[in-house]
Design a protein around this motif. Sequence first.
Motif, PDB file in Angstrom:
ATOM      1  N   UNK A   8       2.508   8.636   2.137  1.00  0.00           N
ATOM      2  CA  UNK A   8       1.313   7.829   2.543  1.00  0.00           C
ATOM      3  C   UNK A   8       1.006   6.850   2.033  1.00  0.00           C
ATOM      4  N   UNK A   9       0.002   5.984   2.478  1.00  0.00           N
ATOM      5  CA  UNK A   9      -0.346   4.547   1.932  1.00  0.00           C
ATOM      6  C   UNK A   9      -1.402   4.787   0.781  1.00  0.00           C
ATOM      7  N   UNK A  10      -1.428   3.735  -0.002  1.00  0.00           N
ATOM      8  CA  UNK A  10      -2.252   3.664  -1.220  1.00  0.00           C
ATOM      9  C   UNK A  10      -3.584   3.731  -0.925  1.00  0.00           C
ATOM     10  N   UNK A  11      -4.663   4.003  -1.677  1.00  0.00           N
ATOM     11  CA  UNK A  11      -5.878   4.254  -1.574  1.00  0.00           C
ATOM     12  C   UNK A  11      -6.688   3.051  -1.139  1.00  0.00           C
ATOM     13  N   UNK A  12      -5.939   1.880  -1.559  1.00  0.00           N
ATOM     14  CA  UNK A  12      -6.649   0.601  -1.297  1.00  0.00           C
ATOM     15  C   UNK A  12      -6.473   0.304  -0.016  1.00  0.00           C
ATOM     16  N   UNK A 155      11.815   0.615   0.305  1.00  0.00           N
ATOM     17  CA  UNK A 155      10.910   1.465  -0.410  1.00  0.00           C
ATOM     18  C   UNK A 155       9.503   1.591   0.286  1.00  0.00           C
ATOM     19  N   UNK A 156       9.193   0.356   0.791  1.00  0.00           N
ATOM     20  CA  UNK A 156       7.960   0.253   1.499  1.00  0.00           C
ATOM     21  C   UNK A 156       7.810   0.893   2.902  1.00  0.00           C
ATOM     22  N   UNK A 157       9.083   0.614   3.775  1.00  0.00           N
ATOM     23  CA  UNK A 157       9.052   1.375   4.990  1.00  0.00           C
ATOM     24  C   UNK A 157       9.586   2.767   4.817  1.00  0.00           C
ATOM     25  N   UNK A 158      10.323   3.432   4.000  1.00  0.00           N
ATOM     26  CA  UNK A 158      10.607   4.891   3.757  1.00  0.00           C
ATOM     27  C   UNK A 158      11.469   5.482   5.034  1.00  0.00           C
ATOM     28  N   UNK A 159      12.322   4.649   5.543  1.00  0.00           N
ATOM     29  CA  UNK A 159      13.413   4.981   6.250  1.00  0.00           C
ATOM     30  C   UNK A 159      14.642   5.298   5.882  1.00  0.00           C
ATOM     31  N   UNK A 161      15.365   5.143   2.256  1.00  0.00           N
ATOM     32  CA  UNK A 161      15.023   6.055   1.117  1.00  0.00           C
ATOM     33  C   UNK A 161      13.373   6.516   1.455  1.00  0.00           C
ATOM     34  N   UNK A 162      13.165   7.594   0.453  1.00  0.00           N
ATOM     35  CA  UNK A 162      11.587   7.930   0.594  1.00  0.00           C
ATOM     36  C   UNK A 162      10.829   7.043   0.242  1.00  0.00           C
ATOM     37  N   UNK A 163       9.813   6.817   0.871  1.00  0.00           N
ATOM     38  CA  UNK A 163       8.698   5.819   0.627  1.00  0.00           C
ATOM     39  C   UNK A 163       8.240   5.823  -0.637  1.00  0.00           C
ATOM     40  N   UNK A 164       8.208   4.749  -1.561  1.00  0.00           N
ATOM     41  CA  UNK A 164       7.532   4.717  -2.620  1.00  0.00           C
ATOM     42  C   UNK A 164       6.916   3.314  -3.092  1.00  0.00           C
ATOM     43  N   UNK A 165       5.849   3.267  -2.619  1.00  0.00           N
ATOM     44  CA  UNK A 165       5.088   2.010  -2.755  1.00  0.00           C
ATOM     45  C   UNK A 165       4.950   1.122  -3.948  1.00  0.00           C
ATOM     46  N   UNK A 166       5.089   1.878  -5.086  1.00  0.00           N
ATOM     47  CA  UNK A 166       4.971   1.277  -6.449  1.00  0.00           C
ATOM     48  C   UNK A 166       6.486   0.672  -6.633  1.00  0.00           C
ATOM     49  N   UNK A 167       7.247   1.481  -6.292  1.00  0.00           N
ATOM     50  CA  UNK A 167       8.812   1.033  -6.602  1.00  0.00           C
ATOM     51  C   UNK A 167       8.803  -0.539  -5.753  1.00  0.00           C
ATOM     52  N   UNK A 168       8.346  -0.307  -4.328  1.00  0.00           N
ATOM     53  CA  UNK A 168       8.482  -1.348  -3.439  1.00  0.00           C
ATOM     54  C   UNK A 168       7.797  -2.535  -4.282  1.00  0.00           C
ATOM     55  N   UNK A 190      -0.403  -5.230  -1.270  1.00  0.00           N
ATOM     56  CA  UNK A 190      -0.355  -3.984  -0.571  1.00  0.00           C
ATOM     57  C   UNK A 190      -0.693  -2.905  -1.394  1.00  0.00           C
ATOM     58  N   UNK A 191      -0.420  -3.002  -2.885  1.00  0.00           N
ATOM     59  CA  UNK A 191      -0.883  -2.009  -3.826  1.00  0.00           C
ATOM     60  C   UNK A 191      -1.919  -2.548  -4.669  1.00  0.00           C
TER      61      UNK A 191
END
Length: 242
Positions: A8-12, A155-159, A161-168, A190-191
């Motif tokens: 899921x997306x970050x709280x921001x 990493x942002x797309x999550x297709x 690899x598993x989505x990880x917005x911080x790594x992205x 985005x973060x």
Amino acid sequence: VPQQAMAGPPPSRKLRRKLVKEQDVTAQDVLLGVGKNLALHQGNGFYHGIIKKMAFSYLDETDEAAKEKLVRKVIQRVRQNGGRFLERVSEEVQAELSWWELDNDGDAVHEIVQTSFACRVYRADPLDWKKKLKECQSRAQQGEAAEQYQLGCCYKLGQVVNQDLIIANHWFRCAVRQGHESAKVEWTSKLGTEQVDAREEYEQAVQGYRHTTTTTTSETTTARRRKSRKPVNGHDDEEDER
């Protein structure tokens, strides 16, 4: 970089979305955020086919309005096929409410489509994802800005690899430091910085823990060696020899 998946997306990020139960997911839905394990899902395959077919038109286009029109066309095709864009919810939410339905007109879906077009690894055949991802990771770690940007997209797309917005965000930031223009667009928020700072704090804590553990282990080993040479009956070996 620790690979902690964030569903899921970050709280921001401000989104209009609703929860969808697992049993209500359809074959036409596009499932996001959980890596290549869902590449064979019918809706994902349909979406991937659209991206591959329209990618060259999107990437060759220089007019932003024309690009946005292509993005909307992709979303419309998914909708006409009876599909929705669903993103896995975080573990904090009840298990039976497994997916977020993202608003087709919201920024999040538009970003997903844009990143899908930009992500070279994703545009490849799913059977080649593992190989291409490995090549991308290797080049990114060697400092190639273009590959750092591509890895961030993965990493942002999550297709792939598993989505990880911080790594992205980490890889986007690496590319930004080298002047990569597309990465700058991603980096401009985005973060939330709080999440990035939290991850960096965590990494520093891990390094500190490892250092402490190594030091403690070394001290313990030294103490054991000394203990093994402890005098017997109050006399050490040198005194016995005398």
